[in-house]
Design a protein around this motif. Structure first.
Motif, PDB file in Angstrom:
ATOM      1  N   ALA A  83       0.822  -1.215   0.000  1.00 26.93           N
ATOM      2  CA  ALA A  83       0.000   0.000   0.000  1.00 26.93           C
ATOM      3  C   ALA A  83       0.856   1.264   0.000  1.00 26.93           C
ATOM      4  N   ARG A  84       2.026   1.216   0.648  1.00 28.67           N
ATOM      5  CA  ARG A  84       2.900   2.377   0.701  1.00 28.67           C
ATOM      6  C   ARG A  84       3.966   2.361  -0.394  1.00 28.67           C
ATOM      7  N   ASP A  85       3.783   1.486  -1.394  1.00 25.44           N
ATOM      8  CA  ASP A  85       4.658   1.441  -2.570  1.00 25.44           C
ATOM      9  C   ASP A  85       6.114   1.190  -2.216  1.00 25.44           C
ATOM     10  N   ILE A  86       6.361   0.420  -1.178  1.00 21.44           N
ATOM     11  CA  ILE A  86       7.735   0.138  -0.765  1.00 21.44           C
ATOM     12  C   ILE A  86       8.517  -0.612  -1.846  1.00 21.44           C
ATOM     13  N   PRO A  87       7.913  -1.583  -2.573  1.00 22.27           N
ATOM     14  CA  PRO A  87       8.689  -2.221  -3.648  1.00 22.27           C
ATOM     15  C   PRO A  87       9.225  -1.208  -4.672  1.00 22.27           C
ATOM     16  N   MET A  88       8.419  -0.201  -5.004  1.00 25.44           N
ATOM     17  CA  MET A  88       8.861   0.824  -5.946  1.00 25.44           C
ATOM     18  C   MET A  88      10.028   1.630  -5.363  1.00 25.44           C
ATOM     19  N   LEU A  89       9.949   1.927  -4.084  1.00 29.42           N
ATOM     20  CA  LEU A  89      11.010   2.690  -3.438  1.00 29.42           C
ATOM     21  C   LEU A  89      12.281   1.856  -3.287  1.00 29.42           C
ATOM     22  N   GLU A  90      12.128   0.551  -3.077  1.00 30.93           N
ATOM     23  CA  GLU A  90      13.296  -0.334  -3.020  1.00 30.93           C
ATOM     24  C   GLU A  90      14.009  -0.368  -4.374  1.00 30.93           C
ATOM     25  N   GLN A  91      13.215  -0.391  -5.447  1.00 26.04           N
ATOM     26  CA  GLN A  91      13.809  -0.380  -6.776  1.00 26.04           C
ATOM     27  C   GLN A  91      14.551   0.935  -7.021  1.00 26.04           C
ATOM     28  N   ALA A  92      13.968   2.032  -6.600  1.00 30.53           N
ATOM     29  CA  ALA A  92      14.626   3.334  -6.756  1.00 30.53           C
ATOM     30  C   ALA A  92      15.937   3.381  -5.974  1.00 30.53           C
ATOM     31  N   ARG A  93      15.945   2.786  -4.790  1.00 30.70           N
ATOM     32  CA  ARG A  93      17.189   2.766  -4.011  1.00 30.70           C
ATOM     33  C   ARG A  93      18.273   1.972  -4.728  1.00 30.70           C
ATOM     34  N   ARG A  94      17.883   0.817  -5.309  1.00 33.68           N
ATOM     35  CA  ARG A  94      18.878   0.008  -6.036  1.00 33.68           C
ATOM     36  C   ARG A  94      19.481   0.798  -7.195  1.00 33.68           C
ATOM     37  N   GLU A  95      18.669   1.690  -7.774  1.00 37.05           N
ATOM     38  CA  GLU A  95      19.127   2.486  -8.912  1.00 37.05           C
ATOM     39  C   GLU A  95      19.725   3.825  -8.470  1.00 37.05           C
ATOM     40  N   ARG A  96      19.843   4.048  -7.156  1.00 37.32           N
ATOM     41  CA  ARG A  96      20.349   5.313  -6.604  1.00 37.32           C
ATOM     42  C   ARG A  96      19.574   6.503  -7.162  1.00 37.32           C
ATOM     43  N   ARG A  97      18.265   6.342  -7.161  1.00 43.26           N
ATOM     44  CA  ARG A  97      17.377   7.355  -7.739  1.00 43.26           C
ATOM     45  C   ARG A  97      16.421   7.848  -6.660  1.00 43.26           C
ATOM     46  N   TRP A  98      16.432   9.163  -6.409  1.00 46.36           N
ATOM     47  CA  TRP A  98      15.524   9.761  -5.439  1.00 46.36           C
ATOM     48  C   TRP A  98      14.135   9.828  -6.071  1.00 46.36           C
ATOM     49  N   HIS A  99      13.202   9.036  -5.519  1.00 45.42           N
ATOM     50  CA  HIS A  99      11.905   8.884  -6.182  1.00 45.42           C
ATOM     51  C   HIS A  99      10.784   9.175  -5.196  1.00 45.42           C
ATOM     52  N   TRP A 100       9.985  10.176  -5.527  1.00 46.18           N
ATOM     53  CA  TRP A 100       8.858  10.557  -4.681  1.00 46.18           C
ATOM     54  C   TRP A 100       7.599   9.813  -5.113  1.00 46.18           C
ATOM     55  N   VAL A 101       6.906   9.236  -4.130  1.00 43.43           N
ATOM     56  CA  VAL A 101       5.605   8.597  -4.382  1.00 43.43           C
ATOM     57  C   VAL A 101       4.595   9.252  -3.462  1.00 43.43           C
ATOM     58  N   ASN A 102       3.557   9.803  -4.034  1.00 45.20           N
ATOM     59  CA  ASN A 102       2.549  10.468  -3.220  1.00 45.20           C
ATOM     60  C   ASN A 102       1.720   9.430  -2.462  1.00 45.20           C
ATOM     61  N   PRO A 103       1.769   9.413  -1.131  1.00 44.20           N
ATOM     62  CA  PRO A 103       1.025   8.390  -0.382  1.00 44.20           C
ATOM     63  C   PRO A 103      -0.479   8.560  -0.525  1.00 44.20           C
ATOM     64  N   ARG A 104      -1.190   7.424  -0.520  1.00 44.92           N
ATOM     65  CA  ARG A 104      -2.643   7.435  -0.512  1.00 44.92           C
ATOM     66  C   ARG A 104      -3.147   7.044   0.875  1.00 44.92           C
ATOM     67  N   THR A 105      -4.357   7.446   1.191  1.00 47.78           N
ATOM     68  CA  THR A 105      -4.953   7.014   2.448  1.00 47.78           C
ATOM     69  C   THR A 105      -5.357   5.548   2.330  1.00 47.78           C
ATOM     70  N   ALA A 106      -5.427   4.867   3.467  1.00 50.74           N
ATOM     71  CA  ALA A 106      -5.808   3.453   3.464  1.00 50.74           C
ATOM     72  C   ALA A 106      -7.196   3.252   2.876  1.00 50.74           C
ATOM     73  N   GLY A 107      -8.090   4.207   3.116  1.00 53.86           N
ATOM     74  CA  GLY A 107      -9.457   4.069   2.623  1.00 53.86           C
ATOM     75  C   GLY A 107      -9.574   4.083   1.114  1.00 53.86           C
ATOM     76  N   GLU A 108      -8.534   4.539   0.425  1.00 55.19           N
ATOM     77  CA  GLU A 108      -8.553   4.547  -1.043  1.00 55.19           C
ATOM     78  C   GLU A 108      -8.160   3.192  -1.630  1.00 55.19           C
ATOM     79  N   ILE A 109      -7.715   2.274  -0.798  1.00 53.10           N
ATOM     80  CA  ILE A 109      -7.163   1.004  -1.276  1.00 53.10           C
ATOM     81  C   ILE A 109      -8.053  -0.148  -0.828  1.00 53.10           C
ATOM     82  N   THR A 110      -8.426  -1.000  -1.787  1.00 54.81           N
ATOM     83  CA  THR A 110      -9.254  -2.166  -1.480  1.00 54.81           C
ATOM     84  C   THR A 110      -8.379  -3.403  -1.377  1.00 54.81           C
ATOM     85  N   VAL A 111      -8.477  -4.061  -0.241  1.00 55.06           N
ATOM     86  CA  VAL A 111      -7.741  -5.300   0.015  1.00 55.06           C
ATOM     87  C   VAL A 111      -8.723  -6.458  -0.006  1.00 55.06           C
TER      88      VAL A 111
END
Length: 310
Positions: free
Chosen positions: A109-137
Motif C-alpha cells: 500500500a505504501r509502494d515500498i517495492p517501488m522505493l526499493e527499486q529506486a534505491r537500487r538504482e540510486r534514484r531519489w523517487h517521490w511517491v505520493n502516499p494514498r490514504t488506506a481508505g482509497e485502497i481495497t484489500v
C-alpha cells in the motif's frame, strides 16, 4: 507402559516441543522420528509433512495432529485410514499470521517495492502516499486465520472485501461467497491476500484467466499454499506488468527450486513459509487436551473433515 507421541518435522524444534508437551502431560513419552522408537507404542503423532508410508508401522495410532494450519499433506493418505487428524488452532498462530499479512499489505500500500527499486538504482523517487481508505484489500479465504487477518487489515482503515466458499459474516468486512462471485470479487481488489486451504477445488484456483481479472497494477500476497496459484501464470503476470508486485511465503515446490525465475524477480519478496508457525509454549496445551479427551473416550477438538480437505 506409557503412551508415546511421535514427533516428526524437518523444520520445527523437536526439543522445544518435547519440553512443552512433557510439561502438559508428564506421563507422556515423546519420541522423535529420527531416533529409535517402538512403532507399536505410538498412540499419537505430531507431524509436519511426513514422508509417504510414515504411518504404516504405527498400528496403534489413535490421533494425528498437524503442525500447521494447512493439512493437505495428510488428507487422503493410504497409510492413514480411519485415524482422526486434527489441526492446531492456536491464538498465537492467528496473531502471527495477521501481523505478517498486515506487514505485506502495508508494504504494498505504501509502494515500498517501488522505493526499493529506486534505491537500487540510486534514484531519489517521490511517491505520493494514498490514504488506506482509497485502497481495497481482498482476503481470499475467511477461515480462522483469514478472518483474523481481515479484521487486522480493516482496523488500519483499508476497505476490506472477503471471499469464502460458504457464507461468512464479519463486522466491517464486505463478504461474498461461492465460485459464482469469485470473478467479480477479484476484479475489485488492488491487493489480493490468498488464505485458502489447498484442496482439489482450490488447486490452481488462481490461474491465468483469474489473475487477469485483477485490476492492472494489482499486488498479490500468498500466505496459504503455493499451488492455490498457478505459479507459471503468476510469473508471466508479474513479468508482463499486469501484476505490479507480489509477496510470496509459499510455493508450489518447497524449498523453491534453484532454477525458479522467482529468485531473480525484483518485484517479488519471498519468505520461506514462515508467515505463521505453531509455537510449542502456547499450542502444547491444545494437543494435550485432545490427548486427555481421547483417553476419556471423547472426540478430539479441531478435527479435519476429510471430505472438505480442512
Amino acid at each position: 507402559m506409557p503412551e508415546t507421541l511421535l514427533f516428526h518435522s524437518d523444520f520445527d524444534d523437536a526439543a522445544a516441543w518435547t519440553d512443552a508437551l512433557r510439561r502438559e502431560l508428564p506421563d507422556l513419552d515423546v519420541a522423535i522420528s529420527t531416533r529409535p522408537y517402538d512403532p507399536a507404542a505410538v498412540r499419537y503423532a505430531l507431524v509436519w509433512q511426513p514422508p509417504v508410508g510414515f504411518f504404516a508401522p504405527l498400528v496403534n495410532l489413535a490421533l494425528v495432529t498437524n503442525l500447521g494450519a494447512g493439512v493437505d499433506a495428510l488428507v487422503g493418505r493410504a497409510d492413514l485410514p480411519g485415524v482422526p487428524v486434527t489441526r492446531i488452532c492456536d491464538p498465537e498462530m492467528a496473531r502471527m499470521m495477521a501481523s505478517f499479512v498486515l506487514l505485506a499489505v502495508l508494504r504494498h500500500a505504501r509502494d515500498i517495492p517501488m522505493l526499493e527499486q529506486a534505491r537500487r538504482e540510486r534514484r531519489w523517487h517521490w511517491v505520493n502516499p494514498r490514504t488506506a481508505g482509497e485502497i481495497t484489500v481482498g482476503i481470499l479465504g475467511l477461515g480462522e486465520l483469514g478472518a483474523r487477518a481481515a479484521r487486522e487489515v480493516a482496523g488500519q482503515g483499508f476497505r476490506v472485501k472477503g471471499w469464502s466458499r460458504s457464507p461468512k459474516s464479519l463486522t466491517g468486512i464486505e463478504t461474498s461467497y461461492g465460485l459464482g462471485a469469485l470473478d467479480d470479487f477479484l476484479s475489485e481488489v488492488e491487493i489480493l491476500v490468498v488464505m485458502l486451504p489447498l484442496t482439489a477445488e482450490t488447486r490452481h484456483l488462481l490461474d491465468a484467466r483469474r489473475l487477469a481479472l485483477l485490476p492492472r497494477g494489482a499486488k498479490l500476497v500468498n500466505v496459504a499454499r503455493g499451488a492455490v496459484v498457478d505459479e507459471a501464470a503468476l510469473v508471466e503476470a508479474l513479468r508482463g506488468g499486469h501484476l505490479d508486485s507480489a509477496t510470496l511465503d509459499v510455493f508450489e515446490v518447497e524449498p523453491l527450486p534453484q532454477d525458479s525465475p522467482l529468485w531473480t524477480m525484483e518485484n517479488v519478496l519471498m519468505t520461506p513459509h514462515l508467515a505463521s508457525v505453531a509455537i510449542p509454549s502456547s499450542a502444547a496445551a491444545q494437543i494435550a487436551e485432545n490427548i486427555r479427551r481421547l483417553r476419556r473416550g471423547a472426540a478430539p477438538l479441531f478435527k479435519v473433515e476429510a471430505g472438505r480437505g480442512y
